[in-house]
Design a protein around this motif. Sequence first.
Motif, short mmCIF file in Angstrom:
data_model
loop_
_atom_site.label_atom_id
_atom_site.label_comp_id
_atom_site.label_asym_id
_atom_site.label_seq_id
_atom_site.Cartn_x
_atom_site.Cartn_y
_atom_site.Cartn_z
N ALA A 74 14.66 70.53 -47.99
CA ALA A 74 13.47 69.81 -48.46
C ALA A 74 12.71 69.32 -47.24
CB ALA A 74 13.88 68.64 -49.35
N ALA A 75 11.37 69.41 -47.28
CA ALA A 75 10.55 69.03 -46.14
C ALA A 75 9.60 67.88 -46.51
CB ALA A 75 9.75 70.23 -45.64
N PHE A 76 9.43 66.94 -45.57
CA PHE A 76 8.56 65.78 -45.77
C PHE A 76 7.67 65.61 -44.54
CE2 PHE A 76 12.39 65.19 -48.20
CZ PHE A 76 11.96 64.70 -49.42
N GLY A 77 6.39 65.35 -44.79
CA GLY A 77 5.43 65.22 -43.69
C GLY A 77 5.38 63.85 -43.05
N ASP A 78 5.96 62.84 -43.70
CA ASP A 78 6.03 61.52 -43.09
C ASP A 78 7.23 60.77 -43.66
OD1 ASP A 78 5.09 59.47 -45.30
OD2 ASP A 78 3.66 61.13 -45.40
N ALA A 79 7.62 59.71 -42.97
CA ALA A 79 8.83 58.99 -43.34
C ALA A 79 8.68 58.19 -44.63
CB ALA A 79 9.24 58.06 -42.20
N ILE A 111 20.12 52.31 -47.08
CA ILE A 111 20.29 53.00 -48.36
C ILE A 111 21.51 53.91 -48.35
CG2 ILE A 111 19.18 54.49 -50.08
CD1 ILE A 111 16.51 53.85 -48.65
N ASP A 112 21.71 54.60 -47.24
CA ASP A 112 22.72 55.64 -47.16
C ASP A 112 23.39 55.59 -45.79
OD1 ASP A 112 24.23 57.97 -47.15
OD2 ASP A 112 22.69 59.19 -48.11
N GLN A 113 24.67 55.21 -45.77
CA GLN A 113 25.41 55.11 -44.51
C GLN A 113 26.13 56.41 -44.16
OE1 GLN A 113 25.98 52.48 -46.98
NE2 GLN A 113 24.16 51.60 -46.03
N ASP A 169 10.36 56.74 -49.90
CA ASP A 169 9.93 56.28 -51.22
C ASP A 169 10.63 57.03 -52.35
OD1 ASP A 169 8.29 54.39 -50.16
OD2 ASP A 169 6.43 55.51 -50.41
N SER A 170 10.93 58.29 -52.11
CA SER A 170 11.57 59.10 -53.15
C SER A 170 13.05 59.33 -52.86
CB SER A 170 10.86 60.46 -53.26
OG SER A 170 10.96 61.18 -52.04
N TYR A 171 13.59 58.58 -51.90
CA TYR A 171 14.94 58.89 -51.43
C TYR A 171 16.01 58.61 -52.47
CZ TYR A 171 18.92 59.56 -48.40
OH TYR A 171 20.09 60.03 -47.84
N ARG A 172 16.87 59.58 -52.64
CA ARG A 172 18.10 59.42 -53.40
C ARG A 172 19.25 59.92 -52.53
NH1 ARG A 172 17.95 62.96 -58.16
NH2 ARG A 172 16.51 64.23 -56.93
N ARG A 173 20.44 59.41 -52.76
CA ARG A 173 21.57 59.75 -51.91
C ARG A 173 22.14 61.13 -52.27
NH1 ARG A 173 25.51 54.63 -51.48
NH2 ARG A 173 26.57 56.15 -50.14
N ILE A 174 21.29 62.13 -52.08
CA ILE A 174 21.69 63.50 -52.42
C ILE A 174 21.75 64.39 -51.19
CG2 ILE A 174 20.79 63.37 -54.78
CD1 ILE A 174 18.29 64.84 -53.77
N GLU A 178 12.44 53.50 -36.91
CA GLU A 178 12.35 52.49 -37.98
C GLU A 178 12.75 53.11 -39.31
OE1 GLU A 178 9.10 49.55 -40.20
OE2 GLU A 178 8.55 50.57 -38.34
N ALA A 179 12.32 54.34 -39.55
CA ALA A 179 12.69 55.04 -40.79
C ALA A 179 14.21 55.21 -40.87
CB ALA A 179 12.01 56.40 -40.84
N ALA A 180 14.84 55.52 -39.75
CA ALA A 180 16.29 55.69 -39.73
C ALA A 180 17.01 54.39 -40.05
CB ALA A 180 16.73 56.23 -38.37
#
Length: 237
Positions: free
Chosen positions: A35-40, A75-77, A45-50, A67-69
Amino acid sequence: MFKIAIVEDNQTAMAKLQGYLERYAQENNENFDIAAFGDALAFLDSYRRIYDMVFMDIELPFINGMEAAQRLREIDQQVVLIFVTNMAQFAVKGYEVDALDYLVKPVHYGDFELKLRRAVSRLKEAQEAILVQRQSGMVRLRIQEISYIEVRGHTLIFHTETGEINGSGTLHDLENKLKNKGFLRCNKCYLVNQRHIAAVQGYTLVMTQGEELQISRPRKKTFMSELAETMGNENVL
């Protein structure tokens, strides 16, 4: 199958990473869902732990990759994180967000392949599990979760990050089963996961959750030799 996210605002760089992933998958008989995303912000915003793995550019619009990391780790360790950057000096701060590695642009396939192989190996290792025989039936336990295994009488006690699980069997049989999986015998009562060792202080083994286990005198030399082979001496005091 491993699910992989690429967070990259440069379309050329994104296409290159996708192409490299597809090439690696074909050459190594792997299966990646990309899956590709153009910005963090769109990614978070749509993040799920998948996701199993994330390639994160550091220079991104709105919020940067570091900062995004940091937000991602809230959310996800568990997700494997690899930074992609023009400036390696920023990527070395990746330890703050438990990044596995970083790639410097322009990314060359040889470097990419080496670091992706390491990431895939970690993911496969994390998926490895054993079946523990209990009175109520069998339970599947991921090897990575086990801190150490203790024998008390005829009971095996699996000490994990979330608690204890009692099982049956012998420590000798488990030692053979977990051979080459990073488990070391420190005395007749304990089989320890070297990933959960924080330090060695004389004949005392300090685990990451604070437990202190004894290393028997007859086993000390062999134990220290095996430990040095698997994790190096940086944590031995």
